[in-house]
Write an enzyme that holds these catalytic residues in place. Structure first.
Site, PDB file in Angstrom:
ATOM      1  CG  PHE A 129       1.444  67.965  80.057  1.00 15.52           C
ATOM      2  CD1 PHE A 129       2.266  67.538  78.835  1.00 15.52           C
ATOM      3  CD2 PHE A 129       2.248  68.959  80.477  1.00 15.52           C
ATOM      4  CE1 PHE A 129       3.494  66.944  79.619  1.00 15.52           C
ATOM      5  CE2 PHE A 129       3.378  67.839  81.081  1.00 15.52           C
ATOM      6  CZ  PHE A 129       4.088  67.096  80.300  1.00 15.52           C
ATOM      7  CG  ASP A 212      -2.400  70.786  86.558  1.00 11.65           C
ATOM      8  OD1 ASP A 212      -2.328  71.320  86.643  1.00 11.65           O
ATOM      9  OD2 ASP A 212      -1.883  69.610  85.491  1.00 11.65           O
ATOM     10  CE  LYS A 241       4.323  74.638  83.030  1.00 10.67           C
ATOM     11  NZ  LYS A 241       5.216  74.562  83.205  1.00 10.67           N
TER      12      LYS A 241
HETATM   13  N1  PLP Z   1       0.711  70.635  85.045  1.00 10.37           N
HETATM   14  C1  PLP Z   1       0.308  71.060  83.179  1.00 10.37           C
HETATM   15  C2  PLP Z   1      -0.798  71.553  82.977  1.00 10.37           C
HETATM   16  C3  PLP Z   1       1.346  71.899  83.579  1.00 10.37           C
HETATM   17  O1  PLP Z   1       1.681  72.784  82.331  1.00 10.37           O
HETATM   18  C4  PLP Z   1       2.902  70.718  83.814  1.00 10.37           C
HETATM   19  C5  PLP Z   1       4.654  71.389  82.975  1.00 10.37           C
HETATM   20  O2  PLP Z   1       4.215  71.851  81.840  1.00 10.37           O
HETATM   21  C6  PLP Z   1       3.262  69.877  84.443  1.00 10.37           C
HETATM   22  C7  PLP Z   1       1.811  69.604  85.315  1.00 10.37           C
HETATM   23  C8  PLP Z   1       4.517  69.132  84.963  1.00 10.37           C
HETATM   24  O3  PLP Z   1       4.697  69.723  85.910  1.00 10.37           O
HETATM   25  P1  PLP Z   1       6.964  69.736  86.135  1.00 10.37           P
HETATM   26  O4  PLP Z   1       7.165  69.703  84.764  1.00 10.37           O
HETATM   27  O5  PLP Z   1       6.418  70.733  86.819  1.00 10.37           O
HETATM   28  O6  PLP Z   1       6.685  68.410  86.274  1.00 10.37           O
END
Ligand code: PLP
Length: 381
Positions: A129, A212, A241
């Site tokens: 994700f 990520d 986050k």
């Molecule tokens: N990447 C990862 C690994 C995530 O866990 C998340 C959100 O849960 C995101 C990207 C997207 O982040 P945001 O919700 O701040 O746009």
């Protein structure tokens, strides 16, 4: 308040019927004064605790001095944050692009990788994700069907399988994009050996490695960043986050060799002084209180307290204070019962209960979480 949100809100989220109005540390209160132990932490955001006084003071002080200042000007608070970020990141990541969310960080990372390599292929993992904007969604395994056609050139391989990944890389591959622990995908840690093989593959093929760290970053897994726990360094790393204690913020950290796409990418709010002040206070609090060690110790403590032999459980996966309890049945009913018992937890896929508590959670609170989960899962049988 529930009626108002139901009337005016755009129905995107599966809602829970409580109105959260206040927080402190790992505790949240609803509008009726009920108290909850928070194992959701704003979906892995409130690592330094809700309403952290140091973050609140930094935001209040900065708000009275300067709230906004776009990237076209230099800014004192932003400069200090950039220096601090580089000081806690893996040594090879020496450049920072600041933005406002995780999705936006991934979006930036994909663009920087394309412009640096002149290629537009990306390989990412099934169950991965990375966000919901059209670029980040193109690299995300789920939630895509309704929005196709997405950006071409993205392929998906099984996580933790170096052979499949090696086969998927070709002459058009700009980067491999992976999480250190697949968070939304069920709390699935990468194997240490796998990540090291991925690094070697990238070096051999001249492909960039983007990690990520949006969910794993900022002390969650026992180090400031998950890649430090795994002993590798990416070429590009995304973070968000927990970065600014709950204030919206994201970042892309890059090796010196990555092209900055000068003049071709940007953000009005990215790196605004208010977010930067919140992030400085958050990182200082993490370092002063050694939240990395706390995440490791408390994660291990909670693991030991959870009844792993329960017949309701298929497997428990953990890295630091990132825990996924994979059940043999659906997780939603258990999450609802936990809420009735004043514990807030998250799903991660249909059968996983995910625990991402604030890293400041107390031992007594962890005891209560473990006792309640153990009891509910016994009752499930
Ligand atoms: N990447 C990862 C690994 C995530 O866990 C998340 C959100 O849960 C995101 C990207 C997207 O982040 P945001 O919700 O701040 O746009």
């Amino acid at each position: 308040m529930i009626e108002k949100e139901q009337k005016y809100g755009f129905e995107v989220y599966p809602k829970r019927d409580i109105v959260i109005t206040r927080g402190e540390g790992a505790t949240l209160w609803d509008d009726k004064g009920n108290e909850y132990i928070d194992c959701a932490a704003g979906i892995g955001v409130a690592s330094v605790g809700h309403a952290n006084p140091a973050v609140a003071k930094a935001v209040a002080d900065q708000a009275q001095r300067l709230i906004t200042c776009p990237g076209i000007f230099y800014n004192d608070t932003r400069a200090l944050l950039m220096e601090k970020l580089v000081s806690i990141a893996p040594p090879s990541l020496t450049r920072v692009f600041l933005c406002n969310s995780g999705t936006e960080a991934v979006e930036g990372a994909l663009k920087f990788a394309r412009i640096s390599t002149g290629k537009n292929g990306f390989v990412s993992a099934m169950r991965g994700f990375h966000g919901r904007s059209m670029g980040a969604l193109s690299a995300t395994f789920k939630y895509r069907q309704e929005f196709e056609p997405l950006i071409p050139g993205h392929t998906f391989v099984p996580f933790n399988n170096i052979d499949k990944l090696t086969t998927a890389v070709d002459e058009n591959t700009a980067a491999i994009l992976l999480e250190v622990v697949q968070g939304e995908g069920g709390v699935r840690p990468a194997d240490r050996e796998y990540l090291q093989q991925v690094r070697a593959l990238c070096d051999e093929k001249g492909v960039l490695l983007i990690l990520d760290e949006i969910q794993t970053g900022f002390a969650r897994t026992g180090n400031m960043f998950g890649c430090q726990t795994m002993g590798i360094e990416p070429d590009i790393m995304t973070a968000a986050k927990a970065m600014a204690g709950g204030f919206p913020m994201g970042a892309v950290l890059c090796r010196e060799s990555i092209s900055s796409a000068a003049g071709k990418h940007g953000s009005t709010f990215g790196g605004n002084p208010l977010a930067c002040a919140a992030a400085i206070a958050t990182i200082d609090f993490m370092l002063e209180n050694d939240l990395s060690t706390q995440a490791k110790t408390k994660g291990d403590y909670l693991m030991n307290k959870l009844d792993q032999t329960s017949p309701a459980i298929r497997e428990i996966r953990q890295l630091g204070l990132m825990i996924g309890i994979e059940l043999k049945s659906k997780s939603r009913p258990v999450i609802e019962k936990l809420m009735e018992n004043h514990i807030l937890a998250l799903p991660a896929g249909p059968t996983v209960v995910r625990l991402l508590p604030p890293l400041v959670i107390s031992e007594a609170e962890l005891d209560q979480v473990a006792t309640t989960i153990n009891r509910l899962l016994t009752e499930e049988q």
